[in-house]
Design a protein around this motif. Sequence first.
Motif, PDB file in Angstrom:
ATOM      1  N   GLU A 227       0.820  -1.204   0.000  1.00 41.11           N
ATOM      2  CA  GLU A 227       0.000   0.000   0.000  1.00 41.11           C
ATOM      3  C   GLU A 227       0.859   1.261   0.000  1.00 41.11           C
ATOM      4  N   ARG A 228       1.933   1.256   0.763  1.00 43.60           N
ATOM      5  CA  ARG A 228       2.800   2.438   0.823  1.00 43.60           C
ATOM      6  C   ARG A 228       3.526   2.652  -0.503  1.00 43.60           C
ATOM      7  N   VAL A 229       4.011   1.584  -1.105  1.00 45.21           N
ATOM      8  CA  VAL A 229       4.688   1.712  -2.389  1.00 45.21           C
ATOM      9  C   VAL A 229       3.704   2.178  -3.464  1.00 45.21           C
ATOM     10  N   ARG A 230       2.497   1.629  -3.452  1.00 44.45           N
ATOM     11  CA  ARG A 230       1.498   2.054  -4.434  1.00 44.45           C
ATOM     12  C   ARG A 230       1.150   3.526  -4.258  1.00 44.45           C
ATOM     13  N   LEU A 231       1.102   3.981  -3.013  1.00 45.28           N
ATOM     14  CA  LEU A 231       0.760   5.369  -2.736  1.00 45.28           C
ATOM     15  C   LEU A 231       1.795   6.321  -3.317  1.00 45.28           C
ATOM     16  N   THR A 232       3.073   5.972  -3.218  1.00 47.46           N
ATOM     17  CA  THR A 232       4.130   6.856  -3.707  1.00 47.46           C
ATOM     18  C   THR A 232       4.438   6.660  -5.185  1.00 47.46           C
ATOM     19  N   GLY A 233       3.851   5.629  -5.825  1.00 38.60           N
ATOM     20  CA  GLY A 233       4.111   5.390  -7.233  1.00 38.60           C
ATOM     21  C   GLY A 233       5.372   4.602  -7.497  1.00 38.60           C
ATOM     22  N   GLY A 234       5.831   3.810  -6.539  1.00 36.38           N
ATOM     23  CA  GLY A 234       7.040   3.026  -6.706  1.00 36.38           C
ATOM     24  C   GLY A 234       6.760   1.584  -7.055  1.00 36.38           C
ATOM     25  N   THR A 235       7.770   0.739  -6.874  1.00 38.02           N
ATOM     26  CA  THR A 235       7.642  -0.695  -7.156  1.00 38.02           C
ATOM     27  C   THR A 235       8.119  -1.474  -5.945  1.00 38.02           C
ATOM     28  N   LEU A 236       7.587  -2.673  -5.782  1.00 39.80           N
ATOM     29  CA  LEU A 236       7.954  -3.543  -4.668  1.00 39.80           C
ATOM     30  C   LEU A 236       8.155  -4.949  -5.192  1.00 39.80           C
ATOM     31  N   ASP A 237       9.243  -5.567  -4.755  1.00 41.44           N
ATOM     32  CA  ASP A 237       9.545  -6.943  -5.136  1.00 41.44           C
ATOM     33  C   ASP A 237       9.857  -7.721  -3.866  1.00 41.44           C
ATOM     34  N   THR A 238       9.067  -8.760  -3.577  1.00 42.07           N
ATOM     35  CA  THR A 238       9.284  -9.582  -2.392  1.00 42.07           C
ATOM     36  C   THR A 238       9.243 -11.046  -2.792  1.00 42.07           C
ATOM     37  N   GLY A 239       9.975 -11.865  -2.075  1.00 46.67           N
ATOM     38  CA  GLY A 239       9.927 -13.293  -2.350  1.00 46.67           C
ATOM     39  C   GLY A 239      11.068 -14.036  -1.709  1.00 46.67           C
ATOM     40  N   PRO A 240      10.954 -15.357  -1.664  1.00 47.48           N
ATOM     41  CA  PRO A 240      12.000 -16.190  -1.052  1.00 47.48           C
ATOM     42  C   PRO A 240      13.232 -16.259  -1.944  1.00 47.48           C
ATOM     43  N   LEU A 241      14.357 -16.560  -1.342  1.00 50.34           N
ATOM     44  CA  LEU A 241      15.616 -16.731  -2.046  1.00 50.34           C
ATOM     45  C   LEU A 241      15.974 -18.206  -2.147  1.00 50.34           C
ATOM     46  N   PRO A 242      16.816 -18.578  -3.097  1.00 51.42           N
ATOM     47  CA  PRO A 242      17.155 -20.009  -3.259  1.00 51.42           C
ATOM     48  C   PRO A 242      17.763 -20.635  -2.015  1.00 51.42           C
ATOM     49  N   ASP A 243      18.482 -19.841  -1.205  1.00 51.62           N
ATOM     50  CA  ASP A 243      19.125 -20.421  -0.025  1.00 51.62           C
ATOM     51  C   ASP A 243      18.194 -20.524   1.178  1.00 51.62           C
ATOM     52  N   GLY A 244      16.926 -20.165   1.004  1.00 52.73           N
ATOM     53  CA  GLY A 244      15.971 -20.241   2.092  1.00 52.73           C
ATOM     54  C   GLY A 244      15.710 -18.919   2.784  1.00 52.73           C
ATOM     55  N   GLY A 245      16.376 -17.867   2.345  1.00 50.12           N
ATOM     56  CA  GLY A 245      16.143 -16.553   2.923  1.00 50.12           C
ATOM     57  C   GLY A 245      14.973 -15.838   2.274  1.00 50.12           C
ATOM     58  N   PHE A 246      14.914 -14.530   2.505  1.00 45.89           N
ATOM     59  CA  PHE A 246      13.803 -13.745   1.978  1.00 45.89           C
ATOM     60  C   PHE A 246      14.326 -12.364   1.592  1.00 45.89           C
ATOM     61  N   ARG A 247      13.668 -11.761   0.635  1.00 44.27           N
ATOM     62  CA  ARG A 247      14.129 -10.498   0.074  1.00 44.27           C
ATOM     63  C   ARG A 247      12.972  -9.528  -0.059  1.00 44.27           C
ATOM     64  N   VAL A 248      13.179  -8.286   0.366  1.00 44.74           N
ATOM     65  CA  VAL A 248      12.221  -7.195   0.191  1.00 44.74           C
ATOM     66  C   VAL A 248      12.967  -6.051  -0.478  1.00 44.74           C
ATOM     67  N   ALA A 249      12.540  -5.668  -1.674  1.00 46.21           N
ATOM     68  CA  ALA A 249      13.189  -4.594  -2.421  1.00 46.21           C
ATOM     69  C   ALA A 249      12.136  -3.613  -2.889  1.00 46.21           C
ATOM     70  N   ALA A 250      12.341  -2.341  -2.571  1.00 48.13           N
ATOM     71  CA  ALA A 250      11.382  -1.296  -2.947  1.00 48.13           C
ATOM     72  C   ALA A 250      12.121  -0.151  -3.610  1.00 48.13           C
ATOM     73  N   ARG A 251      11.478   0.432  -4.643  1.00 46.56           N
ATOM     74  CA  ARG A 251      12.006   1.631  -5.301  1.00 46.56           C
ATOM     75  C   ARG A 251      10.934   2.701  -5.209  1.00 46.56           C
ATOM     76  N   LEU A 252      11.303   3.826  -4.621  1.00 47.85           N
ATOM     77  CA  LEU A 252      10.363   4.921  -4.390  1.00 47.85           C
ATOM     78  C   LEU A 252      10.852   6.149  -5.125  1.00 47.85           C
ATOM     79  N   PRO A 253       9.966   6.841  -5.857  1.00 48.43           N
ATOM     80  CA  PRO A 253      10.395   8.013  -6.631  1.00 48.43           C
ATOM     81  C   PRO A 253      10.707   9.190  -5.719  1.00 48.43           C
ATOM     82  N   LEU A 254      11.793   9.902  -6.048  1.00 49.86           N
ATOM     83  CA  LEU A 254      12.191  11.083  -5.294  1.00 49.86           C
ATOM     84  C   LEU A 254      11.704  12.375  -5.934  1.00 49.86           C
ATOM     85  N   ALA A 255      11.441  12.327  -7.242  1.00 50.67           N
ATOM     86  CA  ALA A 255      10.995  13.527  -7.953  1.00 50.67           C
ATOM     87  C   ALA A 255       9.557  13.346  -8.394  1.00 50.67           C
ATOM     88  N   PRO A 256       8.737  14.395  -8.301  1.00 48.74           N
ATOM     89  CA  PRO A 256       7.329  14.265  -8.683  1.00 48.74           C
ATOM     90  C   PRO A 256       7.123  14.012 -10.154  1.00 48.74           C
TER      91      PRO A 256
END
Length: 443
Positions: free
Chosen positions: A399-428
């Motif tokens: 919801e927060r990423v959608r509000l700012t117009g960014g992108t979000l990538d989440t998911g498990p990693l091959p070694d059993g870990g987890f990853r959260v990556a977000a890109r948020l725009p700085l310029a309007p």
Amino acid sequence: MSTEAPPPAPRTARARESLRSLGSALRTPAASTEPLLARAAKPWQRYVPYVVALGFAAALLPVTVTVLVQDYGLAGGWAGSLATAQAAPLLLAVTRPLQAWWIVFTADVVGAVLLLATADDLDGRSWPWTPMVVVGYLVLMVCLGLREPRRTLLAVWLSTGAAGLVFELASQDRSDGVQLLLFVLSGVILLVTAAVRERGDAQRRLVEQETISEVERAQRTLLEERARIARELHDVVAHHMSVITVQADSAPYRVEGLPEAAREEFSTIAAGARESLTEMRRLLAVLRSDGSAGERAPQPGLGRVQQLVEATVRAGVPAELSLPSDLGAVPPSVDLSAYRIVQEALSNVVRHAPEAATRVSVSSDGDWLTVLVVNGPATARTSPLETSGTGHGLIGMRERVRLTGGTLDTGPLPDGGFRVAARLPLAPDTGPAAKEPTPKDPT
């Protein structure tokens, strides 16, 4: 004058009412005509009832004709008609078992009457039900038990016993007790198949209820997150509106030589800003009607990410932080969203991957702010990682990423870990977030 209670209904009246209810059950088949096993997972399983019914019908039809003609001395025409009426309806029983039972039951009764009237000697032969009748009838009972309600099954079972009792009383010397055998076996089969059907129905209702509850829970969580974000962003928007009000009020004093029309325009802008602030305060009072007074504190930002990481380390999770000293100008909404994303990601690590090595990275390229939280496999995992999006934390991130117009990538990693990556725009004026590449691990 005392009033006396009406006398209880006579037993005969109650018996008639019970018989009327059972008769109604025999006339009212199940509303569904869905074939047996129609909801099976594999396609070939849906054809099993038809194959079994066809196999029994094809086997019983010639055997019944042969036995009735050779062993019971019945005429060929009558034997063929009875065999067809007793075996062919088994195919109908796959979709309409009660209608098939009426045909088979009538044919069985007619056959018993014909054998009693035409057969000279029944010594050593089953009567009133032949062995083929018993086999076909029990197959029919399976179809009935898997489809019809309890009242209908009880009526069918009692009708079977009543017909056998009538024939027993009509000719006790010819009866060999097969009617009692059929009565017992049909009752057992109806009881077992009805129990299996009701258990399956209960499981389906439970699954449907769990699905509905899960959907409602996800929707409620989404609404709660949106309300929470709206409460947090109120301070950000209120700050900008306050600046607009102050600038509009002070403009006539700061800028010399303004015409009267411009002064009135600034006054109108200030009045509109103040009215907007008042409406926002009313909206916030509604959003905070649950008594969340703690959310009135100043909203955090990236400057407090270091504190989050230190608290995570104290909770037993080895975490590292990569945060440049100068990220440039970060819009307040992006600053708050980035902090909350890191907060939710670290909370998920503590809950779902205790003691897992975690790395938090925040970087900026001038147009986009990249937030990356990666944890390794848990050494003592207590619950599965949130990968479906139904978790409270991931919903808030999206919801927060959608509000700012960014992108979000989440998911498990091959070694059993987890990853959260977000890109948020700085310029309007940054282009659509959906066209941006997926965030990559800078390391």
